[in-house]
Enzyme design. Structure first.
Site, short mmCIF file in Angstrom:
data_model
loop_
_atom_site.label_atom_id
_atom_site.label_comp_id
_atom_site.label_asym_id
_atom_site.label_seq_id
_atom_site.Cartn_x
_atom_site.Cartn_y
_atom_site.Cartn_z
CG ASP A 132 -0.22 0.26 2.52
OD1 ASP A 132 0.75 -0.48 2.81
OD2 ASP A 132 -0.59 1.20 3.26
CD GLU A 197 3.97 1.42 7.12
OE1 GLU A 197 4.62 1.81 8.10
OE2 GLU A 197 3.70 2.15 6.16
CG HIS A 464 4.88 9.66 3.47
ND1 HIS A 464 4.35 9.59 4.74
CD2 HIS A 464 5.27 8.40 3.18
CE1 HIS A 464 4.41 8.35 5.18
NE2 HIS A 464 4.99 7.61 4.24
N1 BES Z 1 8.68 3.52 5.36
C1 BES Z 1 7.99 4.44 6.20
C2 BES Z 1 8.70 4.70 7.52
C3 BES Z 1 10.18 4.94 7.39
C4 BES Z 1 10.69 5.78 6.43
C5 BES Z 1 11.05 4.32 8.26
C6 BES Z 1 12.06 5.98 6.32
C7 BES Z 1 12.40 4.53 8.17
C8 BES Z 1 12.91 5.35 7.19
C9 BES Z 1 6.60 3.91 6.46
O1 BES Z 1 5.99 3.41 5.30
C10 BES Z 1 5.70 5.03 6.92
O2 BES Z 1 5.70 6.07 6.35
N2 BES Z 1 4.88 4.76 7.91
C11 BES Z 1 3.85 5.65 8.32
C12 BES Z 1 3.06 4.86 9.33
C13 BES Z 1 1.98 5.55 10.05
C14 BES Z 1 0.90 6.06 9.16
C15 BES Z 1 1.40 4.63 11.10
C16 BES Z 1 4.44 6.91 8.89
O3 BES Z 1 5.50 6.88 9.52
O4 BES Z 1 3.83 7.96 8.69
MN MN Z 2 5.51 5.31 4.29
#
Ligand code: BES
Ligand code: MN
Length: 493
Positions: A132, A197, A464
């Site tokens: 996703d 996720e 993002h």
């Molecule tokens: N991959 C990211 C998190 C990440 C990015 C970890 C770079 C380490 C280095 C993950 O997909 C993410 O963006 N998670 C969301 C989760 C949330 C909505 C619960 C986030 O951190 O915003």
């Molecule tokens: Mn992410």
């Protein structure tokens, strides 16, 4: 368009020591790792196979990016996520995986699972990714179509999810194929590819807790993090947790004329703004009543100037908060208002507002329990609404923070694999402020498993945001590193 990334030629030893900053200057290159060590002479075979597979990997990533797999049925049809899940399942079957299934998780999404047995007695490694993606935001603001993988003039491949985290799944495929083509799989492999996720709705976490055997493994490789800098091999050792809270303020039965009523009528938007503003002090530090916010980070330092450049902060604009940048990103809570429902500027009428709504995110550092932080945030919001305005809060997403045990043998194997894949550069360990809620669930379910976070989301990937991209050289080297890691790890075990 962004500048091509610059690659450091070498970095001095591990950054685990306190306060060491990211090396800028080339140090003494490590001895060539291709001739000795557990990676062995065949490391070049792995590298050659991955290199030859890159055109196919690009085609596959393009197919995967074409699914608008945003796990929010209010924004995109479920069929997009189902299509991506089916694609992942098919890719696993084609690699010979057994028990491949799109598992229905309690939040209404699907996680794709598969198992590929290795030699008798070999350890089991779980490889994680998610299919996703974040919504594309303003599609018109992209330089290229968000769901068409497109070459950029800088050599990067642009598209939503190219780095976060569809590229992470392709990285796993490349690593497995390279091993199959160079003497076979040295370990048994489980793959799990999550479908929500980015929503924080915890579908796979809850599924894993009710099926504790499913993801059991000796070591877990999470392919959803990224290098501290493009070209600088990094394992992420800490993640913040997070929560998403909706807050709604109501004050009137309906909007009123701001001339006839403004000045005495309680304005819901004004009440909401006051409430939200109470979440920061004058310096910009996050303030939630009762929540510890003075943590400090003991590892890799993140110099202000590097951070300003990575974040593309406009000239003359200051950073927010106290402590070092690393403290603020990796060891302290941070509140962000993600959205506000109120009339847009165009079409706004001179009115006092009856209702207003916001989505607030709170990042939660390791050492703080997410449930406790949620309780404090909700209590803070509800108690800071002025004028006895009515307030309602709703928690819509959450995840616990994560902190890795870097003393484990798997870290040594990863350090060796990364050094080989990155021509002698030493592995760095860094914190990351983002969240991957499943990590904590895995750490709780499998306390003896070693959890390593790697991936393709370096700062230039702009995950993002609009114009997300992946550096294909990073994909290639990380796939080589992952393959070498699995081999080295198996030899140790
Ligand atoms: N991959 C990211 C998190 C990440 C990015 C970890 C770079 C380490 C280095 C993950 O997909 C993410 O963006 N998670 C969301 C989760 C949330 C909505 C619960 C986030 O951190 O915003
Ligand atoms: Mn992410």
């Amino acid at each position: 368009m962004q500048q091509p990334p610059s690659h450091p030629t070498a970095t001095p030893g591990s950054s685990a020591s306190s306060g060491q900053s990211v090396p800028e200057v080339p140090g003494t290159p490590a001895a060539p790792a291709d001739t000795t060590g557990a990676a062995g002479p065949a490391a070049s075979g792995i590298a050659a196979t991955v290199s030859s597979l890159m055109p196919r990997a690009k085609d596959e990533l393009a197919e995967l990016v074409a699914f608008r797999s945003v796990a929010d049925p209010e924004q995109f049809p479920r069929s997009e996520c189902e299509g991506a899940a089916a694609w992942v399942a098919q890719a696993l079957r084609a690699e010979g995986f057994q028990d491949v299934a799109a598992l229905d998780t309690p939040d209404g999404t699907q996680s794709v699972y598969g198992f590929l047995p290795g030699p008798q007695g070999a350890p089991t490694v779980l490889l994680y990714a998610h299919y996703d993606v974040q919504p594309p935001l303003d599609e018109a603001a992209w330089s290229t179509p968000p769901f068409e993988l497109t070459d950029g003039p800088d050599g990067r491949w642009y598209g939503r999810g190219s780095a976060d985290c569809k590229g992470g799944f392709v990285m796993h495929l490349l690593a497995l194929r390279a091993l199959q083509a160079n003497g076979g799989l040295p370990v048994s492999v489980k793959v799990i590819v999550e479908g929500s996720e980015e929503q924080g709705t915890g579908g796979l976490e809850r599924y894993a807790r009710t099926h504790p055997e499913l993801l059991a493994a000796d070591t877990i490789v999470i392919g959803d993090a990224g290098n501290f800098r493009c070209g600088m091999p990094t394992v992420t050792t800490s993640l913040r947790g997070m929560t998403l809270v909706r807050v709604q303020v109501d004050t009137l039965e309906g909007n009123l004329h701001s001339g006839l009523f403004g000045g005495a009528a309680p304005d819901a938007l004004a009440a909401l703004m006051r409430t939200l503003d109470s979440l920061r002090d004058a310096e910009g530090n996050t303030v939630v009543d009762g929540l510890e916010a003075g943590g400090s980070w003991e590892g890799l330092a993140y110099p202000d100037e590097d951070f300003r450049r990575d974040a593309k902060v406009l000239d003359g604009v200051g950073l927010v908060g106290g402590g070092t940048v690393s403290d603020r990103l990796w060891a302290r809570p941070a509140v962000t208002v993600l959205g506000i429902d109120c009339p847009p500027v165009v079409g706004a009428t001179p009115s006092v507002h009856a209702s207003a709504r916001a989505l607030v995110s709170l990042r939660i550092p390791p050492g703080t329990d997410t449930e406790k932080a949620i309780g404090l945030l909700v209590a803070h919001l509800e108690s800071h609404v002025p004028w006895n305005a009515r307030v309602a809060t709703e928690v819509v997403g959450q995840g616990q923070p994560f902190s890795a045990d870097t003393s484990s043998p798997a870290y040594a194997a990863m350090a060796e694999a990364l050094r080989t894949a990155y021509d002698g550069l030493e592995m760095q360990t860094a914190g990351m402020g983002g969240s991957i809620p499943l990590c904590n669930a895995l750490a709780e379910l499998y306390p003896d498993a070693e959890i390593l976070l790697i991936g393709l989301s370096e700062p230039d990937a702009r995950i993002h945001a609009v114009n997300e991209s992946v550096d294909p050289r990073e994909l290639e080297r990380m796939a080589v590193a992952e393959a070498l890691f699995l081999r080295t790890y198996a030899q140790q075990a």
